[in-house]
Design a protein around this motif. Structure first.
Motif, PDB file in Angstrom:
ATOM      1  N   THR A 218     -10.424   7.563  -1.935  1.00 29.65           N
ATOM      2  CA  THR A 218      -9.525   6.943  -2.181  1.00 29.65           C
ATOM      3  C   THR A 218      -8.198   7.403  -2.092  1.00 29.65           C
ATOM      4  OG1 THR A 218     -11.044   5.576  -3.752  1.00 29.65           O
ATOM      5  CG2 THR A 218      -8.593   5.117  -3.457  1.00 29.65           C
ATOM      6  N   GLY A 219      -8.267   8.511  -2.752  1.00 30.43           N
ATOM      7  CA  GLY A 219      -6.704   9.244  -2.834  1.00 30.43           C
ATOM      8  C   GLY A 219      -6.208  10.038  -1.858  1.00 30.43           C
ATOM      9  N   PRO A 220      -6.607  10.227  -0.754  1.00 26.98           N
ATOM     10  CA  PRO A 220      -6.207  10.365   0.619  1.00 26.98           C
ATOM     11  C   PRO A 220      -6.414   9.226   1.368  1.00 26.98           C
ATOM     12  CG  PRO A 220      -8.314  12.151  -0.235  1.00 26.98           C
ATOM     13  CD  PRO A 220      -7.940  11.315  -0.720  1.00 26.98           C
ATOM     14  N   PHE A 221      -7.159   8.227   1.186  1.00 28.30           N
ATOM     15  CA  PHE A 221      -7.333   7.034   2.019  1.00 28.30           C
ATOM     16  C   PHE A 221      -5.786   6.578   1.306  1.00 28.30           C
ATOM     17  CE2 PHE A 221      -8.300   2.183   2.179  1.00 28.30           C
ATOM     18  CZ  PHE A 221      -8.638   2.978   2.987  1.00 28.30           C
ATOM     19  N   ARG A 222      -5.316   6.386  -0.075  1.00 30.30           N
ATOM     20  CA  ARG A 222      -3.792   5.649  -0.418  1.00 30.30           C
ATOM     21  C   ARG A 222      -2.782   6.438   1.152  1.00 30.30           C
ATOM     22  NH1 ARG A 222      -4.814   4.572  -6.129  1.00 30.30           N
ATOM     23  NH2 ARG A 222      -6.063   3.070  -5.513  1.00 30.30           N
ATOM     24  N   LEU A 223      -2.611   7.745   0.770  1.00 33.71           N
ATOM     25  CA  LEU A 223      -1.777   8.709   1.652  1.00 33.71           C
ATOM     26  C   LEU A 223      -2.031   7.765   3.102  1.00 33.71           C
ATOM     27  CD1 LEU A 223      -1.912  11.867  -0.022  1.00 33.71           C
ATOM     28  CD2 LEU A 223       0.243   9.903  -0.380  1.00 33.71           C
ATOM     29  N   TRP A 224      -3.260   7.650   3.431  1.00 37.62           N
ATOM     30  CA  TRP A 224      -3.342   7.761   4.873  1.00 37.62           C
ATOM     31  C   TRP A 224      -2.963   5.937   5.602  1.00 37.62           C
ATOM     32  CZ3 TRP A 224      -6.169   3.843   7.143  1.00 37.62           C
ATOM     33  CH2 TRP A 224      -6.748   4.252   8.576  1.00 37.62           C
ATOM     34  N   GLN A 225      -3.375   5.325   4.415  1.00 34.20           N
ATOM     35  CA  GLN A 225      -2.162   3.693   4.887  1.00 34.20           C
ATOM     36  C   GLN A 225      -0.607   3.663   4.484  1.00 34.20           C
ATOM     37  OE1 GLN A 225      -3.863   1.179   5.828  1.00 34.20           O
ATOM     38  NE2 GLN A 225      -5.822   1.475   4.556  1.00 34.20           N
ATOM     39  N   GLU A 226      -0.367   4.849   3.977  1.00 31.76           N
ATOM     40  CA  GLU A 226       1.036   4.717   4.015  1.00 31.76           C
ATOM     41  C   GLU A 226       1.987   5.522   4.906  1.00 31.76           C
ATOM     42  OE1 GLU A 226       1.344   5.112  -1.356  1.00 31.76           O
ATOM     43  OE2 GLU A 226       1.918   6.781  -0.039  1.00 31.76           O
ATOM     44  N   ARG A 227       0.867   6.071   5.144  1.00 34.38           N
ATOM     45  CA  ARG A 227       1.698   6.762   6.393  1.00 34.38           C
ATOM     46  C   ARG A 227       1.151   5.830   7.676  1.00 34.38           C
ATOM     47  NH1 ARG A 227      -0.667  11.490   4.260  1.00 34.38           N
ATOM     48  NH2 ARG A 227      -2.162  11.683   5.974  1.00 34.38           N
ATOM     49  N   SER A 228      -0.020   5.259   7.947  1.00 33.43           N
ATOM     50  CA  SER A 228      -0.024   4.286   9.323  1.00 33.43           C
ATOM     51  C   SER A 228       0.978   3.574   9.001  1.00 33.43           C
ATOM     52  CB  SER A 228      -1.277   3.734   8.465  1.00 33.43           C
ATOM     53  OG  SER A 228      -2.499   4.064   8.687  1.00 33.43           O
ATOM     54  N   ALA A 250       2.913  -6.622  15.867  1.00 30.85           N
ATOM     55  CA  ALA A 250       1.646  -7.400  15.252  1.00 30.85           C
ATOM     56  C   ALA A 250       0.975  -6.224  14.634  1.00 30.85           C
ATOM     57  CB  ALA A 250       1.246  -7.779  16.240  1.00 30.85           C
ATOM     58  N   SER A 251       1.348  -4.770  15.109  1.00 24.41           N
ATOM     59  CA  SER A 251       0.464  -3.732  14.524  1.00 24.41           C
ATOM     60  C   SER A 251       0.986  -3.406  13.448  1.00 24.41           C
ATOM     61  CB  SER A 251       0.314  -2.856  15.850  1.00 24.41           C
ATOM     62  OG  SER A 251       1.089  -1.054  15.041  1.00 24.41           O
ATOM     63  N   LEU A 252       2.669  -3.239  13.363  1.00 20.25           N
ATOM     64  CA  LEU A 252       3.432  -3.051  11.594  1.00 20.25           C
ATOM     65  C   LEU A 252       2.475  -3.784  10.896  1.00 20.25           C
ATOM     66  CD1 LEU A 252       5.221  -0.729  10.507  1.00 20.25           C
ATOM     67  CD2 LEU A 252       7.131  -2.699  11.290  1.00 20.25           C
ATOM     68  N   ASN A 253       2.694  -5.031  10.812  1.00 20.38           N
ATOM     69  CA  ASN A 253       2.345  -5.974   9.748  1.00 20.38           C
ATOM     70  C   ASN A 253       1.214  -5.869   9.063  1.00 20.38           C
ATOM     71  OD1 ASN A 253       4.865  -7.288  10.171  1.00 20.38           O
ATOM     72  ND2 ASN A 253       4.307  -8.966  11.397  1.00 20.38           N
ATOM     73  N   LEU A 254       0.117  -5.697  10.314  1.00 17.89           N
ATOM     74  CA  LEU A 254      -1.344  -5.024   9.821  1.00 17.89           C
ATOM     75  C   LEU A 254      -1.412  -4.027   9.621  1.00 17.89           C
ATOM     76  CD1 LEU A 254      -4.210  -5.783   9.680  1.00 17.89           C
ATOM     77  CD2 LEU A 254      -4.417  -3.996  12.387  1.00 17.89           C
ATOM     78  N   ALA A 255      -0.620  -3.284   9.492  1.00 18.29           N
ATOM     79  CA  ALA A 255      -0.862  -1.689   8.573  1.00 18.29           C
ATOM     80  C   ALA A 255      -0.054  -1.959   7.392  1.00 18.29           C
ATOM     81  CB  ALA A 255       0.481  -0.396   9.430  1.00 18.29           C
ATOM     82  N   LYS A 256       1.148  -2.701   7.562  1.00 19.18           N
ATOM     83  CA  LYS A 256       1.248  -3.213   5.608  1.00 19.18           C
ATOM     84  C   LYS A 256       0.752  -3.809   5.403  1.00 19.18           C
ATOM     85  CE  LYS A 256       6.513  -2.789   6.897  1.00 19.18           C
ATOM     86  NZ  LYS A 256       7.776  -4.067   7.178  1.00 19.18           N
ATOM     87  N   TYR A 257      -0.138  -5.028   5.550  1.00 25.90           N
ATOM     88  CA  TYR A 257      -0.856  -5.807   5.153  1.00 25.90           C
ATOM     89  C   TYR A 257      -1.809  -4.754   4.671  1.00 25.90           C
ATOM     90  CZ  TYR A 257      -4.897  -8.422   4.115  1.00 25.90           C
ATOM     91  OH  TYR A 257      -5.401  -9.297   3.124  1.00 25.90           O
TER      92      TYR A 257
END
Ligand SMILES: C[S@@+](CC[C@H](N)C(=O)[O-])C[C@H]1O[C@@H](n2cnc3c(N)ncnc32)[C@H](O)[C@@H]1O
Length: 277
Positions: A218-228, A250-257
């Protein structure tokens, strides 16, 4: 398993999944190869269409703990980058199967660059294909979310030799997900459910497996989501030049979501390994 969540279990939708990945491959692939080397880090991106880095693939492969020459199945192999990497790294004989034609055709082309590895790719739904012998191991990266885990684990049991091993990396549910979020995380991606760690482990046992390991990523996954999110923002002009403003938004909104849901502590990521009893 909690009834509250079980009531939300959707049917598997492989027609939708097939269309999704054929479309994603057609429209997204250039952007994927532009964005994800930055999201994962250059040495951690090999063209995977899943949320795991190369280091995590290494961890998953080591968890399977199978000798060179073992017959290993990659379920939902996509464009085959993970399968080719696994074949190189662990010297296994890999069969990759995928129901979406465009990624698996790409996998077949890509494979031609590596004549020395033992690998083949099949275009089929895993539930429909008759293999000629059983596997020593199998794995999935980013593919198991498209299945009802109970149906899939029972099928995997039948595909493995006695004491065969299975490993997979997937998103997991860490907290109470609202109905609106549930729709985004399941139906919108043709995923029937978001399983918790305990639910995956219960279903593994119910299907005849003994859980060996559950590694929390989960730790690396959270960082991955932030960098997305941040990588898309940094590459805004390049992305728009290759696609359109609408695509970028659309792509940015999905990543932010997704980053928001993960940041709230509702989504995590784990690697599970189990052995056929
Ligand atoms: C997120 S992609 C992951 C691809 C690859 N494992 C990777 O890490 O790059 C999930 C893949 O699972 C495949 N898939 C989903 N359901 C399947 C099924 N029933 N049989 C075979 N492949 C399936 C999809 O077509 C898609 O290519």
């Amino acid at each position: 398993m909690s009834n509250e969540f079980l009531n939300r279990l959707l049917p598997e939708n492989f027609c939708g999944t097939q269309t999704l990945y054929n479309e994603v491959m057609r429209e997204n692939i250039i952007i994927h190869d532009l964005v994800y080397p930055h999201v994962f880090g250059k040495d951690q991106y090999i063209g995977q269409f899943s949320d795991n880095s190369v280091d995590e693939l290494q961890l998953m492969g080591q968890s399977l703990d199978l000798p060179k020459g073992s017959r290993v199945l990659d379920i939902g192999a996509g464009r085959g980058r993970v399968a080719v990497w696994m074949a190189h790294r662990f010297s296994w004989k890999i069969t990759g199967i995928d129901l979406a034609e465009i990624p698996i055709q790409e996998a077949k082309e890509f494979r031609k660059q590596f004549p020395s590895i033992d690998i083949n790719f099949i275009h089929a739904n895993i539930y429909d294909y008759q293999f000629d012998s059983l596997f020593d191991g199998l794995y999935g990266t980013g593919a198991f979310c498209h299945f009802n885990a109970e149906n899939l684990f029972k099928h995997c049991y039948d595909l493995l030799q006695p004491s065969g091993r299975m490993t997979f990396m997937e998103r997991i549910r860490l907290g109470p997900i609202t109905n609106a979020d549930w729709q985004h995380l399941t139906a919108d991606w043709n995923c029937p459910y978001v399983y918790s760690k305990e639910e995956y482990e219960t279903l593994l046992e119910k299907s005849g497996f003994k859980s060996l390991k559950a590694i929390d990523l989960t730790g690396p996954f959270r960082l991955w989501q932030e960098r997305s999110v941040s990588v898309r923002e940094n590459l805004k002009h390049d992305i728009i030049k290759l696609t359109s403003q609408n695509y970028y938004d659309a792509s940015l909104n999905l990543a932010k979501y997704e980053n928001d849901v993960t940041g709230k502590g509702l989504l995590g990521y784990m690697c599970f390994t189990a052995i056929k009893q």
